[in-house]
Write a protein that holds these residues in place. Structure first.
Motif, PDB file in Angstrom:
ATOM      1  N   ALA A   1       0.693  -1.153  -0.101  1.00  0.00           N
ATOM      2  CA  ALA A   1      -0.005   0.092   0.084  1.00  0.00           C
ATOM      3  C   ALA A   1       1.046   1.041   0.070  1.00  0.00           C
ATOM      4  N   LYS A   2       1.847   1.309   0.820  1.00  0.00           N
ATOM      5  CA  LYS A   2       2.936   2.530   1.076  1.00  0.00           C
ATOM      6  C   LYS A   2       3.521   2.574  -0.435  1.00  0.00           C
ATOM      7  N   ALA A   3       3.829   1.702  -1.225  1.00  0.00           N
ATOM      8  CA  ALA A   3       4.489   1.924  -2.311  1.00  0.00           C
ATOM      9  C   ALA A   3       3.578   2.521  -3.351  1.00  0.00           C
ATOM     10  N   LEU A   4       2.427   2.181  -3.465  1.00  0.00           N
ATOM     11  CA  LEU A   4       1.257   2.628  -4.249  1.00  0.00           C
ATOM     12  C   LEU A   4       1.093   4.045  -3.855  1.00  0.00           C
ATOM     13  N   LEU A   5       0.991   4.513  -2.661  1.00  0.00           N
ATOM     14  CA  LEU A   5       0.790   5.844  -2.261  1.00  0.00           C
ATOM     15  C   LEU A   5       1.781   6.664  -2.383  1.00  0.00           C
ATOM     16  N   ARG A   6       3.019   6.236  -2.438  1.00  0.00           N
ATOM     17  CA  ARG A   6       4.212   7.147  -2.562  1.00  0.00           C
ATOM     18  C   ARG A   6       4.554   7.052  -4.132  1.00  0.00           C
ATOM     19  N   GLY A   7       3.860   6.463  -4.747  1.00  0.00           N
ATOM     20  CA  GLY A   7       4.069   6.603  -6.202  1.00  0.00           C
ATOM     21  C   GLY A   7       5.229   5.539  -6.723  1.00  0.00           C
ATOM     22  N   GLU A   8       5.499   4.919  -5.885  1.00  0.00           N
ATOM     23  CA  GLU A   8       6.771   3.802  -6.453  1.00  0.00           C
ATOM     24  C   GLU A   8       6.291   2.697  -7.227  1.00  0.00           C
ATOM     25  N   ALA A   9       5.000   2.598  -6.994  1.00  0.00           N
ATOM     26  CA  ALA A   9       4.121   1.579  -7.989  1.00  0.00           C
ATOM     27  C   ALA A   9       3.179   2.066  -8.585  1.00  0.00           C
ATOM     28  N   ASP A  10       2.758   1.335  -9.902  1.00  0.00           N
ATOM     29  CA  ASP A  10       1.337   1.721 -10.552  1.00  0.00           C
ATOM     30  C   ASP A  10       0.273   1.040 -10.187  1.00  0.00           C
ATOM     31  N   VAL A  11       0.686  -0.428  -9.802  1.00  0.00           N
ATOM     32  CA  VAL A  11      -0.305  -1.370  -9.387  1.00  0.00           C
ATOM     33  C   VAL A  11       0.143  -2.308  -8.490  1.00  0.00           C
ATOM     34  N   GLY A  12      -0.942  -2.752  -7.584  1.00  0.00           N
ATOM     35  CA  GLY A  12      -0.348  -3.764  -6.592  1.00  0.00           C
ATOM     36  C   GLY A  12      -1.276  -4.867  -6.273  1.00  0.00           C
ATOM     37  N   PHE A  13      -1.000  -5.866  -5.824  1.00  0.00           N
ATOM     38  CA  PHE A  13      -1.756  -7.179  -5.348  1.00  0.00           C
ATOM     39  C   PHE A  13      -1.923  -7.313  -3.908  1.00  0.00           C
ATOM     40  N   PHE A  14      -3.047  -7.575  -3.587  1.00  0.00           N
ATOM     41  CA  PHE A  14      -3.336  -7.868  -2.194  1.00  0.00           C
ATOM     42  C   PHE A  14      -4.233  -8.986  -2.083  1.00  0.00           C
ATOM     43  N   LEU A  15      -3.855  -9.717  -1.095  1.00  0.00           N
ATOM     44  CA  LEU A  15      -4.972 -10.713  -0.515  1.00  0.00           C
ATOM     45  C   LEU A  15      -6.384  -9.913  -0.230  1.00  0.00           C
ATOM     46  N   LYS A  16      -7.400 -10.366  -0.726  1.00  0.00           N
ATOM     47  CA  LYS A  16      -8.462  -9.558  -0.560  1.00  0.00           C
ATOM     48  C   LYS A  16      -8.686  -9.239   0.997  1.00  0.00           C
ATOM     49  N   GLN A  17      -8.608 -10.049   1.830  1.00  0.00           N
ATOM     50  CA  GLN A  17      -8.657  -9.974   3.407  1.00  0.00           C
ATOM     51  C   GLN A  17      -7.903  -9.092   3.924  1.00  0.00           C
ATOM     52  N   GLY A  18      -6.416  -9.103   3.309  1.00  0.00           N
ATOM     53  CA  GLY A  18      -5.284  -8.079   3.684  1.00  0.00           C
ATOM     54  C   GLY A  18      -5.809  -6.725   3.370  1.00  0.00           C
ATOM     55  N   PHE A  19      -6.450  -6.567   2.080  1.00  0.00           N
ATOM     56  CA  PHE A  19      -6.937  -5.248   1.638  1.00  0.00           C
ATOM     57  C   PHE A  19      -7.745  -4.848   2.547  1.00  0.00           C
ATOM     58  N   ASP A  20      -8.845  -5.563   2.650  1.00  0.00           N
ATOM     59  CA  ASP A  20     -10.149  -5.034   3.331  1.00  0.00           C
ATOM     60  C   ASP A  20      -9.791  -4.701   4.965  1.00  0.00           C
ATOM     61  N   GLU A  21      -8.471  -5.165   5.480  1.00  0.00           N
ATOM     62  CA  GLU A  21      -8.244  -4.978   7.005  1.00  0.00           C
ATOM     63  C   GLU A  21      -7.563  -3.824   6.984  1.00  0.00           C
ATOM     64  N   LEU A  22      -6.977  -3.098   5.891  1.00  0.00           N
ATOM     65  CA  LEU A  22      -6.193  -1.903   5.843  1.00  0.00           C
ATOM     66  C   LEU A  22      -7.232  -0.822   6.482  1.00  0.00           C
ATOM     67  N   SER A  23      -6.728   0.112   7.084  1.00  0.00           N
ATOM     68  CA  SER A  23      -7.496   1.296   7.610  1.00  0.00           C
ATOM     69  C   SER A  23      -8.251   2.172   6.742  1.00  0.00           C
ATOM     70  N   ASP A  24      -9.233   2.662   6.985  1.00  0.00           N
ATOM     71  CA  ASP A  24     -10.070   3.209   5.917  1.00  0.00           C
ATOM     72  C   ASP A  24      -9.202   4.562   5.025  1.00  0.00           C
ATOM     73  N   LEU A  25      -8.472   5.241   6.147  1.00  0.00           N
ATOM     74  CA  LEU A  25      -7.721   6.252   5.524  1.00  0.00           C
ATOM     75  C   LEU A  25      -6.970   5.908   4.290  1.00  0.00           C
ATOM     76  N   ILE A  26      -6.178   4.735   4.537  1.00  0.00           N
ATOM     77  CA  ILE A  26      -5.328   3.890   3.410  1.00  0.00           C
ATOM     78  C   ILE A  26      -5.941   3.521   2.300  1.00  0.00           C
ATOM     79  N   LYS A  27      -7.130   2.753   2.532  1.00  0.00           N
ATOM     80  CA  LYS A  27      -7.923   2.186   1.606  1.00  0.00           C
ATOM     81  C   LYS A  27      -8.497   3.352   0.584  1.00  0.00           C
ATOM     82  N   GLY A  28      -8.894   4.351   1.251  1.00  0.00           N
ATOM     83  CA  GLY A  28      -9.388   5.640   0.558  1.00  0.00           C
ATOM     84  C   GLY A  28      -8.777   6.023  -0.521  1.00  0.00           C
ATOM     85  N   GLN A  29      -7.339   5.737  -0.221  1.00  0.00           N
ATOM     86  CA  GLN A  29      -6.403   6.669  -1.435  1.00  0.00           C
ATOM     87  C   GLN A  29      -6.148   5.389  -2.434  1.00  0.00           C
TER      88      GLN A  29
END
Ligand SMILES: Cc1cc2nc3c(=O)[nH]c(=O)nc-3n(C[C@H](O)[C@H](O)[C@H](O)COP(=O)(O)O)c2cc1C
Lengths: 248, 153
Positions: A146-174
């Motif tokens: 998630a950090k790599a995506l938010l910092r612009g170090e990556a264009d696309v990322g893969f997550f386990l769906k559950q791992g993504f869902d468990e991120l904070s709303d603040l991070i998910k919102g970005q």
């Protein structure tokens, strides 16, 4: 000699103590010594598996294939209701609207989790992307993806769906989900090695009833699971066949 | 959706490998592969369908009851060259995995493209059937396959 138990390194860090409680519960109920060893990496764990040092494992579906077909393991149970699905994610401000908009040369942030990576790569195929025409970097955790995506170090990322869902709303919102897998038959499973298979039936019975006992239910909760479901040989074989088709 | 779709409807005779044939209504309109899903089926060693997942049912437009027990060629589209399926069967009967792009015919005459992988199911050393898992193909691979298959017909 105690039996050796291990857990696929992709378990949620919050549930680490839960696996130790589970090990205690197993020892008490099976009446046998079991040592729980956790590994930081899939490679380290696979080495121990290949060396025949593991007797019981909560395995990632991808490793289950090798364990069952090459090492004589048998699946005894799977967690009810949880399935391993992957999501393909871009930063919220990305101009990419669908997978097909992703171009060769895209920078991918991924993890060593073999299922998520395999399923993620399949979801990039409609854009003609594969390992030969993207640049990929492996991160240790989904937070770091998630950090790599938010910092612009990556264009696309893969997550386990559950791992993504468990991120904070603040991070998910970005971030924005481009596509979510809906495979529904791929999941982790508890596998029993040849050395422990004379206890297979006992173990199966204990696990299936675990949620009905107060202590057992508490342990399950600490592992983030609701209950165990028995797994038949054919269910296991089917899942492995399916994963086999995804790895080519 | 393919740019070449005209939505036209025609009747065409489909001839199967075993000599049987049927007249099918062919509608020149593509149904897009659902994002994120896999279309899964299993057959016995003769190619008779024994299992389908919900995505298979939805995309084929047949009911589950119509599919189970049917020959898998129920999805055969007349635009697919017979040689492609000969390659499939030669490969899987030889115990190997097969992968290729397939245009499938729905019950309503429309079509959908898939990237299919078929593998032999071996249980205790014995071949018991085959599993096929289809994923979403890229437009460029569909275009390549369309161009190739017209030359093979
Ligand atoms: C597991 C499995 C899945 C198959 N899936 C398809 C399919 O999706 N579409 C299709 O046209 N043929 C599929 N086939 C091939 C058919 O068996 C058949 O060879 C083909 O439709 C051509 O028909 P024919 O061989 O009767 O002429 C599949 C075969 C197997 C073993």
């Amino acid at each position: 000699m105690p039996f050796n138990f291990t857990v696929s390194p992709d378990f949620a860090p919050d549930h680490m103590s839960g696996w130790f409680y589970f090990n205690t519960w197993l020892q008490r109920n099976l009446g046998t010594d079991i040592h729980l060893e956790l590994f930081d990496s899939f490679d380290e764990q696979r080495e121990q598996i290949r060396a025949g040092k593991i007797d019981l494992i909560y395995a990632n579906p991808y490793d289950a294939s090798m364990l069952v077909r090459e090492q004589g393991f048998k699946a005894v149970a799977r967690p009810a209701g949880t399935r391993d699905e992957a999501v393909v994610v871009v930063p919220a401000n990305s101009s990419v609207e669908s997978v097909e908009d992703l171009m060769a040369g895209s920078r991918l942030a991924t993890t060593a989790d073999p299922d998520v990576h395999t399923i993620g790569m399949i979801m990039l195929e409609p854009a003609d992307l594969d390992s030969s025409n993207i640049s990929q970097r492996e991160y240790d955790t989904y937070i770091l993806v998630a950090k790599a995506l938010l910092r612009g170090e990556a264009d696309v990322g893969f997550f386990l769906k559950q791992g993504f869902d468990e991120l904070s709303d603040l991070i998910k919102g970005q971030m924005r989900v481009l596509v979510s897998s809906q495979i529904s038959v791929v999941h982790h499973a508890l596998l029993v090695g040849p050395s422990l298979q004379d206890r297979f039936d006992d173990l199966s019975r204990m696990l299936v009833d675990m949620h009905t006992d107060e202590k057992g239910a508490g342990v399950l909760e600490s592992m983030g699971l609701s209950r165990w479901e028995a797994m038949s040989v054919e269910q296991t074989e089917f899942m492995i066949d399916l994963i086999d088709t995804l790895t080519i | 959706m393919s740019e070449k779709d005209t939505g036209s409807v025609r009747e065409e005779l489909i001839k199967y490998f075993d000599g049987s044939e049927r007249v099918a209504e062919i509608v020149d309109e593509e149904v897009p592969f659902p994002d994120g899903k896999l279309i899964v089926s299993r057959t016995n060693t003769k190619g008779i369908i024994t299992h389908v997942n919900q995505a298979f049912v939805d995309m084929s437009a047949y009911s589950r009851d119509e599919l189970i027990g049917a020959n898998h060629n129920i999805l055969r589209h007349p635009d697919m060259p017979a040689v492609a399926f000969k390659g499939l069967w030669d490969t899987i009967e030889g115990g190997e995995k097969w992968q290729g792009y397939v245009k499938n015919l729905r019950k309503d005459g429309r079509y959908y493209w898939v990237k299919a992988t078929v593998i032999p199911n071996v249980r205790e050393g014995k071949l018991v059937g085959y599993t096929s898992v289809r994923r979403k193909p890229s437009r460029s691979k569909i275009a390549e396959s369309e161009a190739l298959y017209v030359t093979l017909k």
